[in-house]
Write a protein that holds these residues in place. Structure first.
Motif, short mmCIF file in Angstrom:
data_model
loop_
_atom_site.label_atom_id
_atom_site.label_comp_id
_atom_site.label_asym_id
_atom_site.label_seq_id
_atom_site.Cartn_x
_atom_site.Cartn_y
_atom_site.Cartn_z
N GLY A 296 -4.23 1.95 -0.49
CA GLY A 296 -4.15 1.95 0.96
C GLY A 296 -4.20 0.53 1.52
O GLY A 296 -4.53 -0.43 0.80
N SER A 297 -3.91 0.41 2.80
CA SER A 297 -3.81 -0.91 3.43
C SER A 297 -5.13 -1.69 3.40
O SER A 297 -5.12 -2.92 3.41
CB SER A 297 -3.33 -0.76 4.87
N GLU B 288 -6.97 -2.13 1.00
CA GLU B 288 -7.11 -2.86 -0.27
C GLU B 288 -6.27 -4.14 -0.31
O GLU B 288 -6.44 -4.98 -1.20
CB GLU B 288 -6.71 -1.96 -1.45
N ALA C 100 0.85 -1.19 0.00
CA ALA C 100 0.00 0.00 0.00
C ALA C 100 0.89 1.24 0.00
O ALA C 100 1.83 1.32 0.78
CB ALA C 100 -0.90 0.00 1.23
N THR D 280 1.67 1.26 5.74
CA THR D 280 1.85 2.03 6.98
C THR D 280 0.56 2.77 7.28
O THR D 280 0.04 3.47 6.41
CB THR D 280 2.99 3.05 6.84
N ILE D 281 0.09 2.61 8.49
CA ILE D 281 -1.11 3.31 8.93
C ILE D 281 -0.69 4.19 10.12
O ILE D 281 -0.21 3.67 11.14
CB ILE D 281 -2.22 2.33 9.34
N HIS E 128 -10.87 6.64 11.86
CA HIS E 128 -10.44 5.97 10.63
C HIS E 128 -9.22 5.07 10.86
O HIS E 128 -9.13 3.98 10.29
CB HIS E 128 -10.14 7.02 9.55
N PHE F 95 -0.05 4.45 0.55
CA PHE F 95 -0.68 5.62 1.17
C PHE F 95 0.38 6.59 1.69
O PHE F 95 0.23 7.80 1.62
CB PHE F 95 -1.60 5.17 2.31
N HIS F 96 1.46 6.04 2.24
CA HIS F 96 2.62 6.85 2.65
C HIS F 96 3.79 6.40 1.77
O HIS F 96 4.45 5.40 2.06
CB HIS F 96 2.94 6.62 4.14
N1 LIG Z 1 -5.24 6.41 6.42
C1 LIG Z 1 -4.54 5.39 5.87
C2 LIG Z 1 -5.09 4.61 4.86
N2 LIG Z 1 -6.34 4.88 4.44
C3 LIG Z 1 -6.82 4.49 3.15
C4 LIG Z 1 -7.50 3.15 3.16
O1 LIG Z 1 -6.55 2.11 3.34
C5 LIG Z 1 -8.20 2.91 1.82
O2 LIG Z 1 -7.27 3.02 0.78
C6 LIG Z 1 -9.35 3.89 1.56
O3 LIG Z 1 -10.29 3.83 2.60
C7 LIG Z 1 -10.06 3.54 0.25
O4 LIG Z 1 -10.62 2.23 0.29
N3 LIG Z 1 -4.39 3.58 4.34
C8 LIG Z 1 -3.11 3.31 4.76
O5 LIG Z 1 -2.46 2.36 4.26
N4 LIG Z 1 -2.54 4.09 5.72
C9 LIG Z 1 -3.22 5.12 6.29
O6 LIG Z 1 -2.65 5.79 7.19
#
Ligand SMILES: Nc1c(NC[C@H](O)[C@H](O)[C@H](O)CO)[nH]c(=O)[nH]c1=O
Ligand SMILES: CC(=O)[C@@H](O)COP(=O)(O)O
Length: 164
Positions: A57-58, A60, A25, A87-88, A95, A27-28
């Motif tokens: 993002g994670s 998925e 993922a 990474t989240i 969220h 996202f970062h």
């Molecule tokens: N906030 C973080 C996300 N959010 C995105 C979700 O994973 C997803 O892509 C979105 O809801 C669409 O379905 N993802 C991370 O990997 N890290 C984050 O900090």
């Protein structure tokens, strides 16, 4: 980083050359580069081969592993195991809990219900600093850890005679 250890004795390698799918993922983005460097380094070192699929993002990640399992059942590429990277980082809202808990839950469901070898390298941190300490190959190397965990699970499947 507290409690840092390479856990060397916990890792074993499959007998045959394994083929894995890394699902990362982004996202970062920069942290994703660091995790991927660790994971590919560990797989290269073990002589394993791999493909990489990138998702936003994670949340998925687990579905992509399902797609790959379905694809294999339909005659597509068979993967011996999977490495999940992401990474989240906690924000201001609930969220964080959804993404952290649900991505992990779905990976666990897949691993125990479908007997899939998965290394979970999804970081769940309070801030950027915690994430960097864990992502860097030269520090926590959680990407490398997840890759070695996936190889270990593949080897244990082999050893216990589970269907690959
Ligand atoms: N906030 C973080 C996300 N959010 C995105 C979700 O994973 C997803 O892509 C979105 O809801 C669409 O379905 N993802 C991370 O990997 N890290 C984050 O900090
Ligand atoms: C995973 C998160 O919590 C983060 O990226 C979202 O931030 P926020 O809760 O501030 O919307």
């Amino acid at each position: 980083m507290a409690g840092t250890s390479q856990h060397g004795k916990a890792f074993i390698r499959p007998k045959a050359k394994a083929h894995l799918l890394i699902v990362e993922a982004r996202f970062h983005d920069d942290l994703a580069d660091a995790l991927l460097e660790g994971a590919t380094g560990a797989l290269d070192e073990a002589g394993a081969t791999y493909d990489v699929v990138t998702v936003p993002g994670s949340l998925e990640i687990p579905a992509v592993i399902c797609f790959a399992l379905d694809g294999a059942a339909e005659g597509g590429t068979h993967y011996d195991g999977f490495v999940a990277l992401g990474t989240i980082i906690r924000g201001d809202t609930y969220h964080f809990d959804i993404v952290a808990n649900e991505s992990s839950r779905a990976l666990m469901d897949l691993s125990v219900q479908e007997a899939v070898a998965i290394g979970n390298g999804i970081l769940t941190t309070e801030n950027d600093a915690q994430a960097w300490t864990r992502a860097k190959k030269t520090e926590g190397d959680k990407g490398g850890f997840a890759a070695r965990a996936a190889l270990t699970m593949i080897a244990l499947k082999e050893k216990l005679g589970a269907q690959s």
